[in-house]
Each structure stands twice: as structure tokens, then as C-alpha cells.
Design a protein around this motif. Structure first.
Motif, short mmCIF file in Angstrom:
data_model
loop_
_atom_site.label_atom_id
_atom_site.label_comp_id
_atom_site.label_asym_id
_atom_site.label_seq_id
_atom_site.Cartn_x
_atom_site.Cartn_y
_atom_site.Cartn_z
N ALA A 52 1.12 -1.49 -0.06
CA ALA A 52 0.26 -0.21 -0.06
C ALA A 52 0.87 1.12 -0.14
O ALA A 52 0.29 2.26 0.53
N ASN A 53 2.26 1.35 -0.10
CA ASN A 53 3.37 2.39 -0.67
C ASN A 53 2.18 3.13 -2.09
O ASN A 53 2.74 2.08 -3.31
N GLN A 54 2.45 3.95 -2.18
CA GLN A 54 2.25 4.61 -3.02
C GLN A 54 3.06 5.25 -3.98
O GLN A 54 4.11 6.09 -3.28
N THR A 55 3.12 5.31 -4.83
CA THR A 55 4.03 5.82 -5.77
C THR A 55 4.15 6.41 -6.95
O THR A 55 2.81 6.23 -7.57
N GLU A 56 5.28 6.69 -7.80
CA GLU A 56 4.44 7.81 -9.27
C GLU A 56 3.96 6.60 -9.90
O GLU A 56 2.29 6.85 -10.39
N THR A 57 4.25 5.14 -9.69
CA THR A 57 3.12 4.79 -10.86
C THR A 57 2.04 3.95 -9.70
O THR A 57 1.27 3.06 -10.74
N ARG A 58 2.04 3.97 -8.80
CA ARG A 58 1.68 3.13 -7.81
C ARG A 58 0.50 4.15 -7.20
O ARG A 58 0.61 4.91 -5.93
N THR A 59 -1.17 4.24 -7.52
CA THR A 59 -1.64 5.67 -6.49
C THR A 59 -3.21 4.51 -6.57
O THR A 59 -2.42 3.63 -5.98
N ARG A 60 -3.38 6.08 -4.86
CA ARG A 60 -4.01 5.21 -4.05
C ARG A 60 -5.65 5.09 -4.35
O ARG A 60 -5.58 3.26 -4.40
N ASN A 61 -5.83 5.09 -6.09
CA ASN A 61 -6.96 3.72 -6.69
C ASN A 61 -6.61 2.84 -6.65
O ASN A 61 -7.54 1.92 -7.01
N ASP A 62 -5.16 2.76 -7.75
CA ASP A 62 -4.16 1.02 -7.86
C ASP A 62 -4.59 0.31 -6.91
O ASP A 62 -5.46 -0.73 -7.02
N ILE A 63 -4.00 1.11 -5.70
CA ILE A 63 -4.14 0.40 -4.36
C ILE A 63 -5.84 0.00 -4.10
O ILE A 63 -6.28 -1.86 -3.68
N HIS A 64 -6.48 0.88 -4.69
CA HIS A 64 -8.41 0.48 -4.30
C HIS A 64 -8.74 -0.56 -5.05
O HIS A 64 -8.90 -2.04 -4.85
N GLU A 65 -8.48 -1.08 -6.27
CA GLU A 65 -8.66 -2.11 -7.51
C GLU A 65 -8.31 -3.10 -6.66
O GLU A 65 -9.35 -4.32 -6.70
N GLU A 66 -6.91 -2.77 -6.42
CA GLU A 66 -6.58 -4.53 -5.85
C GLU A 66 -7.22 -4.69 -4.81
O GLU A 66 -6.98 -6.11 -5.41
N ILE A 67 -7.27 -3.71 -3.91
CA ILE A 67 -7.99 -4.73 -2.53
C ILE A 67 -9.55 -5.46 -3.41
O ILE A 67 -10.34 -5.96 -2.71
N ILE A 68 -10.40 -4.44 -4.37
CA ILE A 68 -11.56 -5.25 -4.43
C ILE A 68 -11.29 -6.05 -5.74
O ILE A 68 -11.73 -6.86 -5.26
N GLY A 69 -10.34 -6.42 -5.73
CA GLY A 69 -10.05 -7.90 -6.45
C GLY A 69 -9.49 -8.91 -5.62
O GLY A 69 -10.27 -10.00 -5.73
N VAL A 70 -9.58 -8.22 -4.29
CA VAL A 70 -9.24 -9.75 -3.55
C VAL A 70 -10.97 -9.77 -2.17
O VAL A 70 -11.26 -10.87 -2.05
N ILE A 71 -11.58 -8.61 -2.82
CA ILE A 71 -12.30 -9.39 -1.50
C ILE A 71 -13.63 -9.51 -2.72
O ILE A 71 -14.88 -10.26 -2.63
N ASN A 72 -13.71 -9.61 -3.52
CA ASN A 72 -14.55 -10.12 -5.40
C ASN A 72 -14.42 -11.51 -5.72
O ASN A 72 -14.80 -11.77 -6.58
N ASP A 73 -12.53 -11.65 -4.95
CA ASP A 73 -12.16 -13.31 -5.58
C ASP A 73 -13.36 -14.28 -4.92
O ASP A 73 -13.82 -14.99 -3.39
#
Ligand code: ADP
Ligand code: ZN
Length: 218
Positions: free
Chosen positions: A197-218
Motif C-alpha cells: 500500500a505504498n503509493q508511488t508515481e506509478t502506483r496510486t491510491r486508486n490502484d491500491i483500491h482496485e487491488e483491494i476490490i480484486g481481493v474481496i471479489n475473489d
């Protein structure tokens, strides 16, 4: 939609991601920190005792926490929930399993992995609102539009008593010590997902959010 147990250091983004998931999916939040702050607002003897513990960065007793969490789980009547701030040690994790097991409730534990220094900066610059929207003075897109006022609900923003460097240091230390066993516990149950969940120039808060959604929809 899976029930979520968010694990992560103070400042790792549990509150922020909880807020995003609530807005998008209508989860109910159970934040033990908020529940405790409600008690400390009451100016009772118990409230004062809890307040002192919170500012010191130590944990409130398992006995008090379990009573709180049991009551909350009862009151949400089976609706999908996010646990933010519980469990905080192995005893709480085990007690939670018993509680959820009795009710036949399944869940996914998600650990938000963030560098200590990033967490510290977020905590020291943080302002909170009672509606749950998080702010940060050091992060341009998280500053309120009007100084000290919530963009969403117009309430006055609050600087928490424990959001200073000294309290953070203790909270972080307490977190590391107690969370390792929780991670092992959920890992062994096959219930743990670790998210960078570290934000970088290529990894936004929204990318992390989407990844979380991937986990809960799994
Ligand atoms: P953060 O995650 O930013 O440290 P919280 O709002 O979750 O903040 O918690 C603030 C304080 O409330 C903790 O430092 C601790 O004293 C107390 N607290 C919250 N949840 C628990 C818990 N599950 N068990 C014991 N103490 C807790
Ligand atoms: Zn607000």
C-alpha cells in the motif's frame, strides 16, 4: 462482497480505504478507534482512563475491546462490514474467530503494507472528520478546500490527540510487536492477503483500491 478485516500500521491507509469501500459498496465500518473516541468524549472516569491509554499509544484492555466488538457485531445484524482497528493482538484475533464462528460469518483479512516513515508522515499531518473522510496537510490532494472544514459534510476538522510524533512512535512499536502473530494466525487459516500500500508515481491510491476490490471479489 466479503467482510473485511483490515490490518496495518497507524497511517497505513486503513481508514482511507475503508472510506472508499464504504462509499462504493455501502459496507458498515466498525472502527474500534472511533468507538473508543466516542467513549472518551463522554468525560466519564472510564473515558478519561481510555483517553490516557490512547494518547500513550498503548492498547486498551482486551476485556473492554471484546465487549465493544461483540455489541457492534450484534447491532449490524449480518450486514457486510469492515473491521478497522480490530484485532490488534493475537488474543483479540482468537476471540474474534470464536465470535464470527458462532455466527457463521466469513471474512478476508487484508494487511496494508506501508513503510514506517510514510506512516509517520501521514499520521503527523492527518486531520480527521467525524463523517470518516480523511485529510492530510502534507498531501496536496488530501488537503481540505477550506482550511479546517470538511469538503463533504462541512464539519470542523479535528487533529487527534495521539497524532503526534511521540504517540506515533509508541503506536508503531506496539503495532509491530502485536501484529506479527496475527499475520501468522490468519496466514495459517488461509485468510490473509498482503497488499503493498505504498503509493508511488506509478502506483496510486486508486490502484491500491482496485487491488483491494480484486481481493474481496475473489
Ligand atoms: P491508528 O490505527 O491510527 O493507530 P486507531 O484509531 O485505530 O488509530 O486507534 C487509536 C488507539 O485506540 C490505539 O492506539 C489504541 O490505544 C486504541 N485501540 C483501538 N483499537 C484497539 C484495539 N482493538 N485494542 C486495543 N486498543 C485499541
Ligand atoms: Zn466530514
Amino acid at each position: 462482497m466479503k467482510n473485511i478485516i483490515f490490518l496495518g500500521a497507524p497511517g497505513s491507509g486503513k481508514g482511507t480505504h475503508t472510506n472508499m469501500l464504504v462509499n462504493q459498496f455501502g459496507y458498515i465500518t466498525i472502527s474500534t478507534g472511533d468507538l473508543l473516541r466516542n467513549i472518551t468524549a463522554g468525560n466519564t472516569e472510564l473515558g478519561q482512563k481510555i483517553k490516557n491509554i490512547m494518547v500513550s499509544g498503548e492498547l486498551v484492555s482486551d476485556e473492554i475491546m471484546l465487549e465493544l466488538i461483540e455489541k457492534e457485531l450484534e447491532s449490524i445484524e449480518g450486514k457486510p462490514f469492515i473491521l478497522d482497528g480490530f484485532p490488534r493482538n493475537l488474543a483479540q484475533a482468537e476471540a474474534l474467530s470464536t465470535l464470527l464462528g458462532k455466527k457463521n460469518i466469513d471474512y478476508q483479512a487484508i494487511y496494508l503494507d506501508v513503510l514506517e516513515n510514510t506512516c509517520k508522515e501521514r499520521i503527523v499531518g492527518r486531520l480527521v472528520c467525524k463523517c470518516g473522510k480523511p485529510y492530510n496537510l502534507f498531501t496536496p490532494d488530501l488537503r481540505p478546500k477550506k482550511d479546517g472544514i470538511c469538503d463533504v459534510c462541512g464539519s470542523a476538522l479535528i487533529k487527534r490527540d495521539d497524532d503526534n510524533e511521540e504517540s506515533f512512535k509508541k503506536r508503531y512499536e506496539v503495532f509491530i510487536k502485536n501484529t506479527e502473530p496475527i499475520k501468522v494466525y490468519y496466514e495459517e487459516l488461509g485468510k490473509l492477503k498482503i497488499i503493498d500500500a505504498n503509493q508511488t508515481e506509478t502506483r496510486t491510491r486508486n490502484d491500491i483500491h482496485e487491488e483491494i476490490i480484486g481481493v474481496i471479489n475473489d
